[in-house]
Scaffold this motif. Structure first.
Motif, PDB file in Angstrom:
ATOM      1  N   SER A 248     -25.221   4.572  12.137  1.00  0.00           N
ATOM      2  CA  SER A 248     -26.044   3.576  12.811  1.00  0.00           C
ATOM      3  C   SER A 248     -25.892   2.238  12.103  1.00  0.00           C
ATOM      4  O   SER A 248     -25.651   2.177  10.893  1.00  0.00           O
ATOM      5  CB  SER A 248     -27.521   3.985  12.834  1.00  0.00           C
TER       6      SER A 248
ATOM      7  N   THR B 235     -36.063   4.419  11.705  1.00  0.00           N
ATOM      8  CA  THR B 235     -34.705   3.860  11.678  1.00  0.00           C
ATOM      9  C   THR B 235     -33.907   4.342  10.472  1.00  0.00           C
ATOM     10  O   THR B 235     -32.705   4.622  10.593  1.00  0.00           O
ATOM     11  CB  THR B 235     -34.768   2.325  11.669  1.00  0.00           C
TER      12      THR B 235
ATOM     13  N   SER C  11     -31.191  -2.038  16.371  1.00  0.00           N
ATOM     14  CA  SER C  11     -30.258  -1.019  15.882  1.00  0.00           C
ATOM     15  C   SER C  11     -29.283  -0.625  16.976  1.00  0.00           C
ATOM     16  O   SER C  11     -29.605  -0.659  18.170  1.00  0.00           O
ATOM     17  CB  SER C  11     -31.012   0.201  15.369  1.00  0.00           C
TER      18      SER C  11
ATOM     19  N   SER D 161     -27.809  -1.679  11.924  1.00  0.00           N
ATOM     20  CA  SER D 161     -29.038  -2.384  12.295  1.00  0.00           C
ATOM     21  C   SER D 161     -29.066  -3.761  11.661  1.00  0.00           C
ATOM     22  O   SER D 161     -28.416  -4.020  10.643  1.00  0.00           O
ATOM     23  CB  SER D 161     -30.278  -1.586  11.867  1.00  0.00           C
TER      24      SER D 161
END
Length: 314
Positions: free
Chosen positions: A53, A26, A46, A55
């Protein structure tokens, strides 16, 4: 794409390895220390937003370490923006320590060692983006790592509100909309950083820092002007050209380099935007380049691919 990874259903003996792998996929590789590895619980959801990104991570107490061995392999430098929603977070990097509670956020740099921990179960949001993406909006973003920002007021609060709103609207968005929202979230982060009073008053000279902030804001507003240069910036900020160069002397980038890199980063985002149907030449001219061939050479030197290859990978 949205994904959720959890320790539920994972054999107790394998939980620490499972969480190590989850964090590395991640974010990036880290060393993890678990107070109680066999009983550890964690969940990470996520959301992909194009080049960004987002999350949400909930877990038991944990210590994360980013060590020199983790960034010896070539790879892009990235930043994490962390917003605690529960419990105090402790973060140290570059000789500075942050103890952040809900109502604050701070920035972590991938290519410098750090320690990150929470002594109790925590709930936190994390935004991940490249150094290039943030650097195209904020000059030398490294200087803001390990600073704690108020997450409740003005542009800072608007940035945090958007972080919390995105997951609620995510499923109804197209891939193009998600990428656009990701870029807008970076714009809000840049605005929050630059408008924070503590940034303007940090450093050896608050007057110098305030001048630099005004210079950066002027450049951002006029980045598409092909005539933008030191003379224009100095005049627009009401300072002499000599003083402008003096202000920038101790930074890692000249004004011209930052303008060029900001234009290239903006063009890269345009090319990767599926909704942007303009020809490559149109994008180059719109971002302040006057010669398409020169733009293509600079683009390849900066990103390692041609503009058409970058568009194909978008």
């Amino acid at each position: 794409m949205k994904s959720t990874i959890t320790t539920r259903g994972v054999d107790q003996a394998a939980r620490s390895r499972h969480w190590h792998e989850t964090i590395a996929r991640t974010y990036f590789p880290l060393d993890l220390s678990f107070p109680q590895p066999e009983s550890f619980n964690g969940e990470l959801t996520s959301w992909d937003l194009g080049g960004v990104s987002l999350s949400r991570l909930t877990s038991d107490a944990l210590l994360y370490r980013r060590l020199p061995k983790h960034f010896r392999e070539p790879g892009p430098e990235e930043f994490l923006v962390t917003l605690p929603a529960k419990s105090e977070l402790r973060f140290t990097q570059g000789g500075r320590e942050v103890r952040a509670n809900p109502g604050a956020f701070f920035i972590e740099r991938s290519h410098e060692p750090y320690e990150f921990s929470h002594a109790e179960a925590a709930d936190l949001w994390v935004m991940k983006l490249s150094k290039d993406m943030l650097g195209g909006r904020v000059r030398a973003p490294d200087r803001f790592c390990s600073l704690q920002f108020d997450a409740t007021n003005g542009a800072n609060g608007l940035f945090v509100d958007m972080v919390h709103l995105i997951p609620q609207r995510y499923d109804a968005m197209t891939a193009e909309t998600r990428a656009t929202v990701g870029r807008q979230l970076v714009d809000l982060l840049a605005l929050a950083i630059q408008s924070d009073d503590r940034v303007l008053t940090s450093g050896a000279s608050s007057v110098r820092t305030a001048h630099l902030a005004r210079i950066e804001a002027f450049v951002r507003r006029h980045i598409d002007d092909p005539e933008l240069g030191p003379e224009t910036v100095a005049a627009g900020c009401g300072i002499s050209l000599r003083y402008l160069h003096e202000l920038l002397r101790d930074t890692n980038q000249t004004l011209g380099q930052w303008i060029r890199d900001s234009r290239l980063q903006a063009a890269l985002e345009d090319l990767k935007n599926p909704a942007d149907r303009r020809a490559i030449g149109e994008i180059a001219y719109a971002r302040g380049f006057t010669d398409q061939a020169q733009f293509s050479r600079a683009f390849r030197a900066r990103f390692g691919v041609t503009p058409s290859e970058a568009r194909g990978r978008g």
